[in-house]
Design an enzyme around this catalytic site. Structure first.
Site, PDB file in Angstrom:
ATOM      1  N   GLU A 157      12.203  78.611  76.680  1.00 56.71           N
ATOM      2  CA  GLU A 157      11.189  79.350  76.301  1.00 56.71           C
ATOM      3  C   GLU A 157      11.523  80.654  77.203  1.00 56.71           C
ATOM      4  O   GLU A 157      10.942  80.802  78.149  1.00 56.71           O
ATOM      5  CB  GLU A 157       9.885  78.975  76.425  1.00 56.71           C
ATOM      6  CG  GLU A 157       8.987  80.028  76.122  1.00 56.71           C
ATOM      7  CD  GLU A 157       7.414  79.120  76.116  1.00 56.71           C
ATOM      8  OE1 GLU A 157       6.359  79.782  75.506  1.00 56.71           O
ATOM      9  OE2 GLU A 157       7.373  77.982  76.779  1.00 56.71           O
ATOM     10  N   GLU A 163       4.863  86.227  84.111  1.00 56.94           N
ATOM     11  CA  GLU A 163       5.541  84.684  84.400  1.00 56.94           C
ATOM     12  C   GLU A 163       6.845  84.420  84.788  1.00 56.94           C
ATOM     13  O   GLU A 163       6.946  83.321  85.850  1.00 56.94           O
ATOM     14  CB  GLU A 163       5.040  83.907  83.326  1.00 56.94           C
ATOM     15  CG  GLU A 163       3.561  84.039  82.630  1.00 56.94           C
ATOM     16  CD  GLU A 163       2.991  82.934  81.651  1.00 56.94           C
ATOM     17  OE1 GLU A 163       3.789  81.913  81.552  1.00 56.94           O
ATOM     18  OE2 GLU A 163       2.266  83.675  80.683  1.00 56.94           O
ATOM     19  N   ASP A 190       7.534  82.441  71.346  1.00 57.35           N
ATOM     20  CA  ASP A 190       6.277  82.475  71.430  1.00 57.35           C
ATOM     21  C   ASP A 190       5.608  83.914  71.403  1.00 57.35           C
ATOM     22  O   ASP A 190       6.057  84.817  72.110  1.00 57.35           O
ATOM     23  CB  ASP A 190       6.039  82.153  72.945  1.00 57.35           C
ATOM     24  CG  ASP A 190       4.510  81.640  73.249  1.00 57.35           C
ATOM     25  OD1 ASP A 190       3.766  82.715  73.133  1.00 57.35           O
ATOM     26  OD2 ASP A 190       4.283  80.816  73.545  1.00 57.35           O
ATOM     27  N   HIS A 193       4.093  85.770  74.199  1.00 58.63           N
ATOM     28  CA  HIS A 193       4.894  86.483  75.121  1.00 58.63           C
ATOM     29  C   HIS A 193       5.693  87.686  74.550  1.00 58.63           C
ATOM     30  O   HIS A 193       5.935  88.870  75.183  1.00 58.63           O
ATOM     31  CB  HIS A 193       5.757  85.238  75.752  1.00 58.63           C
ATOM     32  CG  HIS A 193       5.352  84.317  76.360  1.00 58.63           C
ATOM     33  ND1 HIS A 193       4.474  84.488  77.498  1.00 58.63           N
ATOM     34  CD2 HIS A 193       5.223  82.929  76.277  1.00 58.63           C
ATOM     35  CE1 HIS A 193       4.100  83.519  78.050  1.00 58.63           C
ATOM     36  NE2 HIS A 193       4.578  82.469  77.263  1.00 58.63           N
ATOM     37  N   HIS A 216       5.842  79.129  68.949  1.00 59.29           N
ATOM     38  CA  HIS A 216       4.388  78.989  69.543  1.00 59.29           C
ATOM     39  C   HIS A 216       3.581  80.056  68.764  1.00 59.29           C
ATOM     40  O   HIS A 216       3.969  81.389  68.755  1.00 59.29           O
ATOM     41  CB  HIS A 216       4.234  79.166  70.958  1.00 59.29           C
ATOM     42  CG  HIS A 216       4.556  77.882  71.786  1.00 59.29           C
ATOM     43  ND1 HIS A 216       4.667  77.689  73.027  1.00 59.29           N
ATOM     44  CD2 HIS A 216       4.578  76.500  70.982  1.00 59.29           C
ATOM     45  CE1 HIS A 216       4.866  76.744  73.185  1.00 59.29           C
ATOM     46  NE2 HIS A 216       4.960  75.746  72.212  1.00 59.29           N
ATOM     47  N   ARG A 222      -4.252  85.772  72.650  1.00 58.06           N
ATOM     48  CA  ARG A 222      -4.130  84.302  72.844  1.00 58.06           C
ATOM     49  C   ARG A 222      -5.110  83.395  72.358  1.00 58.06           C
ATOM     50  O   ARG A 222      -5.113  82.484  72.509  1.00 58.06           O
ATOM     51  CB  ARG A 222      -3.536  84.030  74.381  1.00 58.06           C
ATOM     52  CG  ARG A 222      -2.362  82.918  74.387  1.00 58.06           C
ATOM     53  CD  ARG A 222      -2.073  82.867  75.820  1.00 58.06           C
ATOM     54  NE  ARG A 222      -0.669  82.250  75.770  1.00 58.06           N
ATOM     55  CZ  ARG A 222      -0.130  81.720  76.770  1.00 58.06           C
ATOM     56  NH1 ARG A 222      -0.610  82.018  77.903  1.00 58.06           N
ATOM     57  NH2 ARG A 222       0.995  81.157  76.752  1.00 58.06           N
ATOM     58  N   GLU A 251      -0.379  77.388  70.326  1.00 59.86           N
ATOM     59  CA  GLU A 251      -0.369  77.281  71.817  1.00 59.86           C
ATOM     60  C   GLU A 251      -1.350  78.367  71.797  1.00 59.86           C
ATOM     61  O   GLU A 251      -0.909  79.839  72.254  1.00 59.86           O
ATOM     62  CB  GLU A 251       0.988  77.513  72.476  1.00 59.86           C
ATOM     63  CG  GLU A 251       0.710  77.331  73.946  1.00 59.86           C
ATOM     64  CD  GLU A 251       1.898  77.501  75.004  1.00 59.86           C
ATOM     65  OE1 GLU A 251       2.534  76.456  75.347  1.00 59.86           O
ATOM     66  OE2 GLU A 251       2.408  78.583  74.856  1.00 59.86           O
TER      67      GLU A 251
END
Length: 277
Positions: A157, A163, A190, A193, A216, A222, A251
């Site tokens: 990922e 991050e 994702d 992100h 995701h 989010r 997620e």
């Protein structure tokens, strides 16, 4: 007739990450029962370790609720033990590989791939990005081949810049995969992100194409899809265009609460991915 793209919801069973973007928490049986009642195809699990749940028990729950296990997360390796594949200490890197191998073996028993996200780590002070990427590639090669022997792919990922300072975009992930000797690693796309890093989510998905092995879904904030401003119809079209037939796994933060978040997610799935019940 059902959609080729399948629905999935996350369940976290790791207390230290309780504030994270997971729809359901704590009670595996109750969470799977709720997911099944809503019509999800699968659940994605985040556990503290490979032996936190007996594989036989998980298989029994999977059959009881008619839910596949879409994937298992490895993030507890970093959160609970501080392990990453790019730690300057080779002993720590070896422990990270071992932790992930155990998760791969656990997932393999239920035909679920393991996801490497936060355990990829960072280029820390005194370590060049190139060196960290070499260590990351070394780990992915070992783990990709190990996963192949267990009969599952390995999912890697890309994360946003806040991050990790290694791989942030799908394009960079495709390039990384092209340097590996293993051919058993797929990318996780994702949306959260990607919303930070990609110029166009749709174009990035189309460019990555068959390299994408898991998705995701979350809205721009989010929260579950529909509670932000992500333009989801184009993303769904792009995934269909590349022939993606895996899971779109929620997620996302359990906002305003887990049950409402799960309900919003399955409704959004039906809207954008056209599942007929």
């Amino acid at each position: 007739m059902t959609s080729r793209i399948k629905s999935c919801v996350t369940i976290a069973l790791v207390p230290p990450i309780r504030t994270g973007p997971w729809i359901y928490w704590d009670d595996l049986d109750a969470s799977m029962r709720k997911a099944a009642a809503l019509g999800f195809d699968a659940v994605e699990l985040f556990t503290a370790s490979a032996d936190a749940i007996a594989a036989k028990h998980l298989t029994a729950l999977s059959r009881q609720h008619n839910l596949a296990i879409a994937a298992v997360g490895t993030g507890a390796g970093k959160v609970m033990h501080g392990l990453t594949l790019t730690d300057p200490d080779p002993a720590v890197r070896a422990k990270a590989v071992q932790f992930i191998q155990h998760m791969i073996a656990f997932g393999g028993q239920v035909q679920a791939p393991a996801i490497i996200g936060s355990m990829q780590g960072n280029a820390t002070p005194g370590v060049s990005r190139e060196q960290a990427l070499d260590w990351l590639a070394d780990g992915l090669n070992v783990l990709g081949d190990y996963a192949e022997r267990e009969g599952v792919p390995l999912i890697y990922e890309p994360l946003n810049r806040y991050e990790t300072n290694l791989i942030n975009r799908l394009e960079d992930g495709v390039e990384l995969l092209s340097t590996l000797t293993t051919r058993n690693v797929r990318l996780l796309a994702d949306l959260f992100h990607m919303n930070i890093e990609e110029t166009s989510l749709q174009d990035s998905i189309r460019s990555a194409g068959r390299a994408i092995g898991h998705v995701h879904i979350a809205d721009s904030n989010r929260r579950p899809i529909g509670f932000g401003h992500t333009e989801m119809s184009g993303i769904a079209t792009a995934l269909t265009d590349i022939g993606y037939s895996g899971y779109v796994s929620a997620e996302a933060f359990p906002w305003p609460d887990p049950d409402a978040a799960a309900g919003q997610t399955i409704n959004a799935y039906r809207q954008y991915f056209g599942r007929v019940y």
